[in-house]
Design a protein around this motif. Sequence first.
Motif, PDB file in Angstrom:
ATOM      1  N   VAL A   9      -2.602 -13.427   1.371  1.00 55.60           N
ATOM      2  CA  VAL A   9      -1.418 -12.966   0.646  1.00 55.60           C
ATOM      3  C   VAL A   9      -0.191 -13.629   1.263  1.00 55.60           C
ATOM      4  N   LEU A  10       0.629 -14.244   0.415  1.00 52.92           N
ATOM      5  CA  LEU A  10       1.861 -14.888   0.836  1.00 52.92           C
ATOM      6  C   LEU A  10       3.019 -13.997   0.391  1.00 52.92           C
ATOM      7  N   LEU A  11       3.705 -13.395   1.351  1.00 53.58           N
ATOM      8  CA  LEU A  11       4.707 -12.369   1.069  1.00 53.58           C
ATOM      9  C   LEU A  11       6.125 -12.899   1.213  1.00 53.58           C
ATOM     10  N   ASP A  12       6.927 -12.697   0.197  1.00 57.16           N
ATOM     11  CA  ASP A  12       8.366 -12.930   0.283  1.00 57.16           C
ATOM     12  C   ASP A  12       8.986 -11.871   1.200  1.00 57.16           C
ATOM     13  N   LEU A  13      10.165 -12.154   1.712  1.00 55.66           N
ATOM     14  CA  LEU A  13      10.838 -11.209   2.608  1.00 55.66           C
ATOM     15  C   LEU A  13      11.960 -10.452   1.897  1.00 55.66           C
ATOM     16  N   GLU A  14      13.133 -11.097   1.780  1.00 55.72           N
ATOM     17  CA  GLU A  14      14.280 -10.387   1.225  1.00 55.72           C
ATOM     18  C   GLU A  14      14.071 -10.082  -0.254  1.00 55.72           C
ATOM     19  N   GLY A  15      14.264  -8.813  -0.599  1.00 56.65           N
ATOM     20  CA  GLY A  15      14.039  -8.360  -1.959  1.00 56.65           C
ATOM     21  C   GLY A  15      12.647  -7.810  -2.176  1.00 56.65           C
ATOM     22  N   THR A  16      11.751  -8.089  -1.217  1.00 53.61           N
ATOM     23  CA  THR A  16      10.355  -7.645  -1.338  1.00 53.61           C
ATOM     24  C   THR A  16       9.976  -6.679  -0.222  1.00 53.61           C
ATOM     25  N   LEU A  17      10.167  -7.110   1.018  1.00 57.05           N
ATOM     26  CA  LEU A  17       9.903  -6.229   2.161  1.00 57.05           C
ATOM     27  C   LEU A  17      11.155  -5.479   2.593  1.00 57.05           C
ATOM     28  N   TYR A  18      12.300  -6.086   2.404  1.00 55.14           N
ATOM     29  CA  TYR A  18      13.570  -5.396   2.670  1.00 55.14           C
ATOM     30  C   TYR A  18      14.586  -5.850   1.635  1.00 55.14           C
ATOM     31  N   ALA A  19      15.605  -5.027   1.427  1.00 52.37           N
ATOM     32  CA  ALA A  19      16.626  -5.338   0.427  1.00 52.37           C
ATOM     33  C   ALA A  19      17.923  -4.650   0.806  1.00 52.37           C
ATOM     34  N   ARG A  20      19.020  -5.380   0.684  1.00 53.58           N
ATOM     35  CA  ARG A  20      20.357  -4.855   0.973  1.00 53.58           C
ATOM     36  C   ARG A  20      20.429  -4.193   2.354  1.00 53.58           C
ATOM     37  N   GLY A  21      19.781  -4.825   3.325  1.00 54.96           N
ATOM     38  CA  GLY A  21      19.889  -4.369   4.699  1.00 54.96           C
ATOM     39  C   GLY A  21      18.990  -3.222   5.090  1.00 54.96           C
ATOM     40  N   ALA A  22      18.050  -2.834   4.239  1.00 56.54           N
ATOM     41  CA  ALA A  22      17.144  -1.725   4.552  1.00 56.54           C
ATOM     42  C   ALA A  22      15.723  -2.091   4.139  1.00 56.54           C
ATOM     43  N   VAL A  23      14.762  -1.633   4.918  1.00 54.33           N
ATOM     44  CA  VAL A  23      13.367  -1.897   4.589  1.00 54.33           C
ATOM     45  C   VAL A  23      12.993  -1.158   3.310  1.00 54.33           C
ATOM     46  N   VAL A  24      12.192  -1.783   2.468  1.00 59.74           N
ATOM     47  CA  VAL A  24      11.710  -1.142   1.240  1.00 59.74           C
ATOM     48  C   VAL A  24      10.735  -0.031   1.615  1.00 59.74           C
ATOM     49  N   ASP A  25      10.869   1.110   0.971  1.00 58.82           N
ATOM     50  CA  ASP A  25       9.980   2.240   1.256  1.00 58.82           C
ATOM     51  C   ASP A  25       8.515   1.815   1.123  1.00 58.82           C
ATOM     52  N   GLY A  26       7.745   2.075   2.160  1.00 58.54           N
ATOM     53  CA  GLY A  26       6.320   1.781   2.126  1.00 58.54           C
ATOM     54  C   GLY A  26       5.953   0.359   2.507  1.00 58.54           C
ATOM     55  N   ALA A  27       6.960  -0.504   2.795  1.00 62.40           N
ATOM     56  CA  ALA A  27       6.658  -1.904   3.093  1.00 62.40           C
ATOM     57  C   ALA A  27       5.917  -2.067   4.415  1.00 62.40           C
ATOM     58  N   VAL A  28       6.356  -1.344   5.439  1.00 62.62           N
ATOM     59  CA  VAL A  28       5.693  -1.451   6.747  1.00 62.62           C
ATOM     60  C   VAL A  28       4.245  -1.001   6.634  1.00 62.62           C
ATOM     61  N   GLU A  29       4.016   0.097   5.932  1.00 53.91           N
ATOM     62  CA  GLU A  29       2.664   0.608   5.754  1.00 53.91           C
ATOM     63  C   GLU A  29       1.814  -0.340   4.917  1.00 53.91           C
ATOM     64  N   ALA A  30       2.442  -0.987   3.922  1.00 47.66           N
ATOM     65  CA  ALA A  30       1.697  -1.932   3.077  1.00 47.66           C
ATOM     66  C   ALA A  30       1.217  -3.130   3.883  1.00 47.66           C
ATOM     67  N   VAL A  31       2.084  -3.664   4.738  1.00 43.15           N
ATOM     68  CA  VAL A  31       1.680  -4.805   5.565  1.00 43.15           C
ATOM     69  C   VAL A  31       0.550  -4.407   6.508  1.00 43.15           C
ATOM     70  N   ALA A  32       0.656  -3.212   7.090  1.00 40.93           N
ATOM     71  CA  ALA A  32      -0.408  -2.730   7.979  1.00 40.93           C
ATOM     72  C   ALA A  32      -1.721  -2.586   7.222  1.00 40.93           C
ATOM     73  N   ALA A  33      -1.653  -2.089   5.989  1.00 39.67           N
ATOM     74  CA  ALA A  33      -2.867  -1.916   5.182  1.00 39.67           C
ATOM     75  C   ALA A  33      -3.489  -3.259   4.819  1.00 39.67           C
ATOM     76  N   LEU A  34      -2.657  -4.241   4.541  1.00 36.21           N
ATOM     77  CA  LEU A  34      -3.176  -5.583   4.237  1.00 36.21           C
ATOM     78  C   LEU A  34      -3.883  -6.174   5.451  1.00 36.21           C
ATOM     79  N   ARG A  35      -3.334  -5.948   6.632  1.00 41.91           N
ATOM     80  CA  ARG A  35      -3.988  -6.441   7.845  1.00 41.91           C
ATOM     81  C   ARG A  35      -5.339  -5.748   8.025  1.00 41.91           C
ATOM     82  N   GLU A  36      -5.396  -4.464   7.735  1.00 42.89           N
ATOM     83  CA  GLU A  36      -6.654  -3.724   7.864  1.00 42.89           C
ATOM     84  C   GLU A  36      -7.691  -4.217   6.863  1.00 42.89           C
TER      85      GLU A  36
END
Length: 260
Positions: A9-36
């Motif tokens: 999976v190739l993940l974009d950063l701004e606008g996808t994992l974080y936006a307007r200076g704040a992490v997107v809800d659930g983004a940290v957990e999603a990345v952890a789940a993808l690693r699992e």
Amino acid sequence: MTGGAVRAVLLDLEGTLYARGAVVDGAVEAVAALRELGVGLRFLTNTDSRTAEQIRGELAGYGLAVAAEELFTPVVAAGRLLTAAGARTYPLVSRELRAALPTLVDEPPYSHVLIGDCRDTLDYAALDGAFRAVRDGAVLLALQTGRYFKRADGDHLDTGAVVAAVTYAAGTEARVLGKPATDFFALAARSLDVPVTACVVVGDDATTDIAGGRAAGLRTVQVRTGKYADQRAEGLTGQASRELDSVAALPGLIREWGVV
């Protein structure tokens, strides 16, 4: 595009994992789940004002630990290309990158002109210098050609506006190093030793993440965060393989598609 199982999976950063200076809800957990799930991960960004180390530090502040080899930026691509070419490069980039990129020089002759985020260095003389170098035969390189970007304080002109000024005046085209250049996606896939047909690119921008991913032969997922609302109003959405409300729903989709 392929309909088979997913290997990376190739993940974009701004606008996808974080936006307007704040992490997107659930983004940290999603990345952890993808690693699992065991899929390979690469983080692709068109950010062209900061070094890879600075970007990784910013991601860590959002709770996202990204290894050096997992992050792909147009700045990394530019460094490799210019070094291999033994270039003499006219820089229209940020002060941060002036200190970090190789082959930048202050006097002609110039073999290349490199344009990136130059908000802190741009003036008429600098823009005119880039124009003259290209007219004299220098190869024009653009770290990216985004129209605008979003921050907490509002929307801002992006690098593409500066590139457009030089290409219009010089009557030439720029080689784009970041998204949507197909080579950028191919480089990320190659670093994982995975064919592009087994990769999925995920992002909020139809003109870079989705258009570039499709052109490179990847499955594409557009998230309805970041630039999505603006682009839907412009009629630019609807080209991705799938759409999701946010990256939080991505692990479920990857499970649906299957992992190999």
